[in-house]
Each structure stands twice: as structure tokens, then as C-alpha cells.
Design a protein around this motif. Structure first.
Motif, short mmCIF file in Angstrom:
data_model
loop_
_atom_site.label_atom_id
_atom_site.label_comp_id
_atom_site.label_asym_id
_atom_site.label_seq_id
_atom_site.Cartn_x
_atom_site.Cartn_y
_atom_site.Cartn_z
N ALA A 117 0.94 -1.12 0.02
CA ALA A 117 -0.17 0.08 0.14
C ALA A 117 1.07 1.25 0.04
CB ALA A 117 -0.80 0.04 1.28
N GLY A 118 2.04 1.20 0.93
CA GLY A 118 2.87 2.21 0.80
C GLY A 118 3.50 2.75 -0.50
N SER A 119 3.94 1.56 -1.26
CA SER A 119 4.39 1.64 -2.58
C SER A 119 3.38 2.38 -3.52
CB SER A 119 4.84 0.46 -3.14
OG SER A 119 5.83 0.08 -2.41
N ILE A 120 2.37 1.92 -3.56
CA ILE A 120 1.13 2.63 -4.34
C ILE A 120 0.86 4.06 -3.95
CG2 ILE A 120 -1.19 2.31 -4.86
CD1 ILE A 120 -0.85 -0.60 -4.31
N VAL A 121 0.85 4.20 -2.77
CA VAL A 121 0.70 5.61 -2.33
C VAL A 121 1.74 6.49 -2.67
CG1 VAL A 121 0.61 7.13 -0.15
CG2 VAL A 121 -0.89 5.30 -0.35
N ARG A 122 3.09 6.07 -2.62
CA ARG A 122 3.92 7.01 -3.03
C ARG A 122 4.05 7.24 -4.64
NH1 ARG A 122 6.50 4.30 1.50
NH2 ARG A 122 6.90 2.48 0.04
N ASP A 123 3.69 6.28 -5.32
CA ASP A 123 3.55 6.09 -6.79
C ASP A 123 2.44 7.13 -7.08
OD1 ASP A 123 5.91 4.67 -7.03
OD2 ASP A 123 4.84 3.07 -8.03
N ALA A 124 1.34 7.00 -6.33
CA ALA A 124 0.34 7.77 -6.81
C ALA A 124 0.49 9.32 -6.55
CB ALA A 124 -1.01 7.50 -5.97
N LEU A 125 1.23 9.72 -5.36
CA LEU A 125 1.74 11.08 -5.08
C LEU A 125 2.50 11.77 -6.15
CD1 LEU A 125 1.95 10.82 -1.11
CD2 LEU A 125 -0.05 11.78 -2.69
N SER A 126 3.41 11.03 -6.81
CA SER A 126 4.08 11.50 -7.99
C SER A 126 3.65 11.12 -9.53
CB SER A 126 5.61 10.74 -7.90
OG SER A 126 5.32 9.21 -7.95
N ALA A 127 2.48 10.77 -9.50
CA ALA A 127 2.02 10.42 -10.81
C ALA A 127 1.26 11.76 -11.52
CB ALA A 127 0.85 9.23 -10.72
N GLY A 128 1.35 11.76 -12.71
CA GLY A 128 0.53 12.87 -13.31
C GLY A 128 -0.79 12.69 -13.04
N GLY A 129 -1.67 13.67 -13.59
CA GLY A 129 -2.97 13.81 -13.67
C GLY A 129 -3.62 14.46 -12.37
N GLY A 130 -4.99 14.43 -12.20
CA GLY A 130 -5.39 15.27 -11.07
C GLY A 130 -6.25 14.32 -10.14
N ALA A 131 -6.10 13.04 -10.05
CA ALA A 131 -6.88 12.31 -9.17
C ALA A 131 -6.77 12.64 -7.64
CB ALA A 131 -6.48 10.73 -9.42
N THR A 132 -7.95 12.60 -7.07
CA THR A 132 -7.73 12.60 -5.80
C THR A 132 -7.63 11.40 -4.94
OG1 THR A 132 -9.62 14.68 -5.72
CG2 THR A 132 -9.33 13.27 -3.78
#
Length: 289
Positions: A117-132
Motif C-alpha cells: 500500500a505504501g508503494s502505491i501511495v508514493r507512486d500515486a503522489l508522484s503520478a501525473g493527472g489530477g486524481a484525488t
């Protein structure tokens, strides 16, 4: 601290819905969660996003769960898993490729592996796009000492999870939830939904809200997964993180109140909350244009 009620929500409405609008206009949600031992968490959260009015749904879960996910409305993405049936940390790059096309990303329901879950969170925070980003359960420990930056985020801890995130004792969190939530919101840059009775919502700018549930029945297995899904659904529709959080808390509580009247104060199931969500939203929203 403001009270969460119908009056507040009517002054702070969800994005309007066009009577002739399409599912694309109501947003796409990606739910990442589930495990061999807790497959239902991701399912409850995922269905709740649609009950809240989101337009499109994707569920990314462990391979052994994916084949049995009974959500005909969803696209299901099978991810690598470890021997324990949890999502493998190496699944994060696969998820990263899906995030940019989403309006809301929910991570954590039904997961027990903090590493994945932590890996996914960190990737999500650095990803493009505007997803909440909406984070629950196993995704929450990743936010200890982490700021979300400009990406909108909502974290949904209970008292024990908040203690783990902040380093406070559970007793202290339970004794002064509003202060703990306010401090965590300021430190993380995320909206905090501290679940309990009352449930407290704290925004990074210092705004603070509370909602006391009218019955104890909401304290049941899967209830928190449902709440996180409702919040993600509202975020997909375009609601700002704090609006999605406040609406999610009120709608979730009203669904529980409805079941307390029609079933019993105790003993109703989290999956039964799903059926009450659309009516609760409708009662608080103007009719489609």
C-alpha cells in the motif's frame, strides 16, 4: 467546530448533475485493495463509489481475488500477490499506469500489507493527472511524516490507525480527536476523517467539522470500507476533498440511521448500507437539471 448536517451540505452542494449527462462526466474511480483473507473490503468500497454517483469503476486487486470479484459494473485488474495473499509491492508500477486516467484513487480497503500500500501511495503522489487520493486501512501508515503536496487527498483512520500515523497513544487520540485530526491535517496537507462517534473531519486550512451518529450499528465490519468508497465516489464526481469527506460522513451516517429504523439498531450489515446511499444523497441534493 461546525456540525455536519443537512443545512451545511445544502450550502455546500456536490457538483451538479446534468439530466442528460454521461457516465464520463461523473468521473472514473480506481479502487486498489482486497486480499485473499479480506476480499470483501475492496468490493464494499468499490460498490459504494457507484452508489455515490461515480460514473466508471475499476478494481485492482490480488490475482486470487480478481477471478471471484462479483461486481459486474467494474473493470477488474488482477495484480501480483505474495504467498500471504496480499498485493505484492511490485504491483505499484502496474497501478501507476492506470492512475493518470482516473478522477479518484482509493487505496487500502481490505489490505493488510503496509509495504504494498505504501508503494502505491508514493507512486500515486508522484503520478501525473489530477486524481484525488483517498487512503484507508493499510495505506494510512505511509502518511507518517509524508506530505501530499498539491494533490488532493483524504485519509480515513480510526483511533488506532491515527495513533500509528501520529505517534500518539490511542487513549490520547480518543480523548482529543479534534486536536489530533487538526494537527495531522496541517502536517500532511490532507483532509482527515477521524472515524468514531463523533466522526471528525479536519482540513489542512484549519476547518473542523463533526458528526455524531445516532446509533451504534455503524460500528460493524466493512462499514469503514463503505465510507471510504462513498468519499471516493464524491471526489470522482468533482467534489473538493473536504466537500467529499463531509458529504461522505453525513451520507454514511444517514444510511445507518435508515437501517436502524427498518432493520434494528444493531445487526445490520455493511453491504446493506450500500442500498441506502442513493436515497440519502438524493434527499440532500437538488434534482438533476
Amino acid at each position: 467546530m461546525k456540525r455536519i448536517d443537512a443545512r451545511l451540505l445544502r450550502s455546500w452542494p456536490l457538483p451538479s448533475v446534468d439530466r442528460d449527462g454521461t457516465k464520463d462526466e461523473r468521473g472514473r474511480v480506481l479502487v486498489v485493495g482486497g486480499s485473499a483473507e479480506i476480499p470483501g473490503g475492496a468490493i464494499l468500497a468499490a460498490v459504494a463509489t457507484l452508489r455515490a454517483g461515480a460514473g466508471k469503476l475499476q478494481i485492482a486487486t490480488s490475482r486470487s481475488v480478481a477471478v471471484a470479484v462479483a461486481v459486474p459494473e467494474a473493470r477488474v485488474i488482477a495484480l501480483p500477490q505474495g504467498r500471504d495473499g496480499e498485493l505484492a509491492a511490485r504491483c505499484a508500477p502496474r497501478i501507476a499506469s492506470e492512475i493518470e486516467g482516473c478522477d479518484a484513487l482509493l487505496v487500502g480497503p481490505g489490505m493488510r500489507s503496509d509495504a504494498a500500500a505504501g508503494s502505491i501511495v508514493r507512486d500515486a503522489l508522484s503520478a501525473g493527472g489530477g486524481a484525488t487520493l483517498v487512503a484507508d486501512a493499510a495505506a494510512l501508515p505511509a502518511f507518517r511524516g509524508l506530505r501530499v503536496g498539491r494533490r488532493g487527498a483524504v485519509l480515513t483512520p480510526n483511533a488506532g490507525e491515527m495513533a500509528q500515523m501520529t505517534g500518539l497513544t490511542r487513549a490520547r487520540v480518543e480523548r482529543d480527536g479534534p486536536r489530533a485530526a487538526t494537527e495531522m491535517a496541517a502536517a500532511s496537507g490532507a483532509v482527515i476523517v477521524l472515524k468514531g462517534n463523533p466522526t471528525v473531519v479536519a482540513a489542512p486550512n484549519g476547518m473542523l467539522f463533526a458528526r455524531r451518529a445516532g446509533n451504534a450499528g455503524l460500528g460493524t465490519s466493512g462499514s469503514g470500507d463503505t465510507l471510504s468508497g462513498v468519499i471516493a465516489g464524491f471526489a470522482a464526481r468533482g467534489a473538493a476533498p473536504v466537500v467529499a469527506a463531509v458529504w461522505g460522513v453525513e451520507v454514511h451516517a444517514r444510511a445507518g440511521d435508515a437501517l436502524a429504523r427498518t432493520v434494528a439498531p444493531l445487526g445490520f450489515l455493511a453491504r446493506e448500507l450500500l442500498h441506502e446511499i442513493p436515497a440519502a444523497v438524493a434527499r440532500l441534493s437538488p434534482a438533476p437539471r
